[in-house]
Design a protein around this motif. Structure first.
Motif, PDB file in Angstrom:
ATOM      1  N   PRO A  77       0.809  -1.221   0.000  1.00 49.56           N
ATOM      2  CA  PRO A  77       0.000   0.000   0.000  1.00 49.56           C
ATOM      3  C   PRO A  77       0.842   1.271   0.000  1.00 49.56           C
ATOM      4  O   PRO A  77       1.946   1.288   0.543  1.00 49.56           O
ATOM      5  N   ILE A  78       0.306   2.297  -0.656  1.00 50.37           N
ATOM      6  CA  ILE A  78       0.996   3.576  -0.784  1.00 50.37           C
ATOM      7  C   ILE A  78       0.311   4.589   0.127  1.00 50.37           C
ATOM      8  O   ILE A  78      -0.922   4.712   0.122  1.00 50.37           O
ATOM      9  N   ASN A  94      -6.817  10.708  -4.013  1.00 52.41           N
ATOM     10  CA  ASN A  94      -8.118  11.377  -3.995  1.00 52.41           C
ATOM     11  C   ASN A  94      -9.255  10.411  -4.293  1.00 52.41           C
ATOM     12  O   ASN A  94     -10.384  10.619  -3.866  1.00 52.41           O
ATOM     13  N   GLY A  95      -8.964   9.374  -5.077  1.00 49.39           N
ATOM     14  CA  GLY A  95      -9.974   8.370  -5.400  1.00 49.39           C
ATOM     15  C   GLY A  95      -9.959   7.181  -4.467  1.00 49.39           C
ATOM     16  O   GLY A  95     -10.476   6.113  -4.824  1.00 49.39           O
ATOM     17  N   ASN A  96      -9.341   7.321  -3.278  1.00 56.08           N
ATOM     18  CA  ASN A  96      -9.263   6.264  -2.259  1.00 56.08           C
ATOM     19  C   ASN A  96      -8.507   5.037  -2.760  1.00 56.08           C
ATOM     20  O   ASN A  96      -8.838   3.898  -2.403  1.00 56.08           O
ATOM     21  N   LYS A  97      -7.504   5.239  -3.601  1.00 57.18           N
ATOM     22  CA  LYS A  97      -6.679   4.143  -4.100  1.00 57.18           C
ATOM     23  C   LYS A  97      -5.425   4.007  -3.244  1.00 57.18           C
ATOM     24  O   LYS A  97      -4.810   4.997  -2.856  1.00 57.18           O
ATOM     25  N   LYS A  98      -5.060   2.737  -2.959  1.00 53.77           N
ATOM     26  CA  LYS A  98      -3.877   2.464  -2.148  1.00 53.77           C
ATOM     27  C   LYS A  98      -2.835   1.628  -2.873  1.00 53.77           C
ATOM     28  O   LYS A  98      -1.704   1.524  -2.415  1.00 53.77           O
ATOM     29  N   TYR A  99      -3.215   0.997  -3.992  1.00 54.64           N
ATOM     30  CA  TYR A  99      -2.320   0.120  -4.721  1.00 54.64           C
ATOM     31  C   TYR A  99      -2.369   0.466  -6.207  1.00 54.64           C
ATOM     32  O   TYR A  99      -3.328   1.095  -6.687  1.00 54.64           O
ATOM     33  N   PHE A 100      -1.345   0.038  -6.927  1.00 51.08           N
ATOM     34  CA  PHE A 100      -1.440  -0.002  -8.387  1.00 51.08           C
ATOM     35  C   PHE A 100      -0.808  -1.296  -8.868  1.00 51.08           C
ATOM     36  O   PHE A 100       0.161  -1.790  -8.298  1.00 51.08           O
ATOM     37  N   TYR A 119      -3.172  -0.141 -13.458  1.00 46.32           N
ATOM     38  CA  TYR A 119      -4.530   0.009 -12.938  1.00 46.32           C
ATOM     39  C   TYR A 119      -4.421   0.288 -11.437  1.00 46.32           C
ATOM     40  O   TYR A 119      -3.553  -0.266 -10.759  1.00 46.32           O
ATOM     41  N   PHE A 120      -5.321   1.126 -10.930  1.00 46.48           N
ATOM     42  CA  PHE A 120      -5.277   1.517  -9.523  1.00 46.48           C
ATOM     43  C   PHE A 120      -6.365   0.784  -8.751  1.00 46.48           C
ATOM     44  O   PHE A 120      -7.499   0.643  -9.229  1.00 46.48           O
ATOM     45  N   LEU A 121      -6.014   0.331  -7.549  1.00 42.86           N
ATOM     46  CA  LEU A 121      -6.900  -0.519  -6.756  1.00 42.86           C
ATOM     47  C   LEU A 121      -7.076   0.061  -5.361  1.00 42.86           C
ATOM     48  O   LEU A 121      -6.175   0.708  -4.817  1.00 42.86           O
ATOM     49  N   PRO A 128       1.198  17.870  -3.727  1.00 38.77           N
ATOM     50  CA  PRO A 128       0.789  16.974  -2.633  1.00 38.77           C
ATOM     51  C   PRO A 128       0.854  15.514  -3.046  1.00 38.77           C
ATOM     52  O   PRO A 128       0.544  15.157  -4.183  1.00 38.77           O
ATOM     53  N   LYS A 129       1.241  14.667  -2.116  1.00 39.90           N
ATOM     54  CA  LYS A 129       1.466  13.254  -2.428  1.00 39.90           C
ATOM     55  C   LYS A 129       0.193  12.511  -2.775  1.00 39.90           C
ATOM     56  O   LYS A 129       0.248  11.406  -3.340  1.00 39.90           O
ATOM     57  N   LYS A 130      -0.968  13.085  -2.458  1.00 37.19           N
ATOM     58  CA  LYS A 130      -2.213  12.397  -2.784  1.00 37.19           C
ATOM     59  C   LYS A 130      -2.455  12.338  -4.290  1.00 37.19           C
ATOM     60  O   LYS A 130      -3.360  11.622  -4.749  1.00 37.19           O
ATOM     61  N   PHE A 131      -1.647  13.064  -5.073  1.00 38.27           N
ATOM     62  CA  PHE A 131      -1.764  13.027  -6.533  1.00 38.27           C
ATOM     63  C   PHE A 131      -0.830  11.978  -7.149  1.00 38.27           C
ATOM     64  O   PHE A 131      -0.520  12.049  -8.322  1.00 38.27           O
TER      65      PHE A 131
END
Length: 510
Positions: free
Chosen positions: A50-51, A56-62, A76-78, A165-168
């Motif tokens: 997990p990252i 912003n889209g509640n994604k933690k993995y790719f 793809y983001f998961l 910001p790191k959320k991007f």
């Protein structure tokens, strides 16, 4: 080097003590491993995360997929690791449709997201050979491991350079992969991965500095005459579905997709800056100022007793529809369209009472709407839009709903009442239920040319409307819908319709 050393015979048996005390891992061969000879012959995949922080889209993995032959990468983001299987199915449908070839081998580690029963069953069903790494041996999946490391190195550099910001981080991942697919690599000689995959030399003239200032043009329909013609945004890459740039407006906190952009690549956004409301770029939500200020006005007034009458509910429902579906465009704010004479007030009140129904339960009470729904069902059956069957095992249906509209003529009089059966296309998933979304449109230049020719030659111009236009389009994908509300077949309520034509509301219908 010493004296008195006896003659020693090397032991022929395995020395258990030596193995126990000195056993080490075998070295990996330094030569190159066997390479795939065509695209999709082998695909490498690995999941990263997990990252922190969550996007912003509640994604933690790719999850990344890399073709061994071309070395092109897809990501793809998961939100959870369990979504890896759905991501692989979407990836498989996309690349096989694009290349007209099949995935032959999939190489992954032994993570639980890759070794689930449904993942194994799916690969066996599709004839995909699995290559799993030995436990605690990530070197055997070196292509994906190294690719993810390269991507994360680029992401960190992009975020630091632009002070973003790191959320991007998902946007930075997409832009990094976009660049890597169009950059040289030692594994593919004399061409980029994108060219090795598609056979076409890619263009890079659209590359810009990630995170730089970008000025996006505001369309005429979304601004008044004296409003600014551009908004200041941050460049976050290119759109995945449009030939346009993907921007972010830090003031309105909205994503902007535009092709009319002017870049200032030497300037970055100051994310710590706090602007006042007067300095912010105006947000156009197509609502009047009076409607925005209404809650404050009502808060200052004493609560009024509720009036439970039909007139009250009709007016409230019309006001809701007026706010949601009948809002004026920004440029129309410059014009006064209100009624000034008292004679028109009765006509306006008539529209309030005679508003269109929202649900089937409301519409079925009136004969005019029942007749409109009957005509819509007859139109679908005449065009052979569907066939009634039992739902196949493993398939899901898409719901449908009725949409009602009162059509007016050029004089503002009621022309007809229209009922449209619409599929809930928002439940469809890209790559599974549909492959692409494409709608042919007429260019404004062509329309102006036709009108100009007609004016010069004194020609007459006629306009026609194709009735139920979407129902003339043959549907190639397998799509199943529920039976329309109010028109379920007696004794066959559990059956569903398999669509043969493109029903309104489907993603692929246009």
């Amino acid at each position: 080097m010493v004296t008195g050393l006896p003659e020693i015979t090397p032991p022929s048996k395995v020395c258990e003590e030596c193995i126990t005390g000195k056993h080490k891992k075998d070295s990996f061969p330094s030569g190159k491993a066997a390479r795939a000879q065509s695209i999709l012959e082998m695909v490498h995949s690995d999941l990263c995360g997990p990252i922190n922080p969550i996007s912003n889209g509640n994604k933690k993995y790719f999850i990344s997929f890399t073709d061994d032959f071309s070395r092109k990468t897809w990501v793809y983001f998961l939100q959870e690791k369990s979504e890896a299987f759905e991501a692989f199915k979407s990836f498989k449908a996309l690349v096989e449709n694009e290349s007209e070839k099949k995935i032959k081998t999939l190489r992954t580690d032994r993570g639980g997201e890759y070794c689930s029963k449904e993942f194994d069953a799916f690969c066996k069903e599709k004839g995909i050979k699995r290559q799993l790494t030995t436990a605690y041996t990530p070197q055997q999946n070196g292509v994906s491991e190294r690719k993810n490391r390269t991507i994360l190195n680029m992401v960190r550099s992009l975020l630091v350079k632009g002070r973003i910001p790191k959320k991007f981080w998902p946007e930075a991942v997409l832009w990094s992969v976009h660049i890597l697919n169009r950059s040289p690599t030692f594994s593919v000689k004399n061409m980029t991965p994108q060219e090795a995959w598609s056979g076409l030399k890619p263009a890079v003239d659209h590359f810009r500095v990630f995170g730089c200032i970008a000025y996006a043009h505001i369309p005429d329909e979304k601004r008044k005459k004296l409003d600014d013609k551009s908004e200041k945004c941050v460049f976050l890459g290119v759109s995945e579905v449009s030939k346009a740039y993907k921007l972010y407006n830090p003031v309105t906190k909205k994503i902007v997709v535009s092709r009319d952009v002017i870049f200032d690549e030497n300037t970055m956004w100051n994310w710590s800056e706090n602007r006042s409301i007067q300095q912010q770029i105006p947000v156009y939500d197509d609502s009047d100022n009076e409607e925005v200020a209404a809650p404050e006005t009502q808060a200052q007034q004493p609560p009024q007793p509720e009036v439970q009458s039909s007139q009250h509910f009709e007016e409230e429902r019309y006001n809701m529809r007026d706010e949601n579906s009948r809002k004026r465009l920004a440029w129309m704010m410059d014009y006064d369209v209100s009624y000034s004479s008292s004679d028109d007030e009765n006509a306006h009140f008539a529209l309030l009472v005679d508003s269109d129904p929202i649900t089937y339960t409301e519409a079925v009470k009136e004969e005019k709407w029942r007749e409109a729904m009957d005509n819509e069902i007859k139109s679908n059956e005449k065009n052979q839009t569907w066939e009634l069957i039992d739902l196949p095992k493993g398939k899901k249906t898409i719901g449908v709903k009725w949409v009602f509209r009162t059509k007016l003529n050029e004089k503002g009089e009621v022309d007809k009442h229209k009922a449209r059966l619409v599929a809930k296309g928002y439940k469809q998933k890209h790559g599974i239920d549909y492959k692409e979304v494409f709608a042919p449109v007429a260019r404004h230049d062509m329309i102006r040319l036709v009108i100009s020719l007609a004016a010069q030659n004194s020609w007459q111009i006629f306009q026609l409307d194709v009735k139920s236009a979407f129902l003339h389009g043959n549907l190639q994908e397998e799509v199943y819908i529920d039976q329309p509300p109010g028109y379920e077949r007696k004794g066959e309520e559990e059956k569903v319709f398999k669509l043969k034509k493109a029903l309104y509301g489907l993603k692929q219908a246009p």
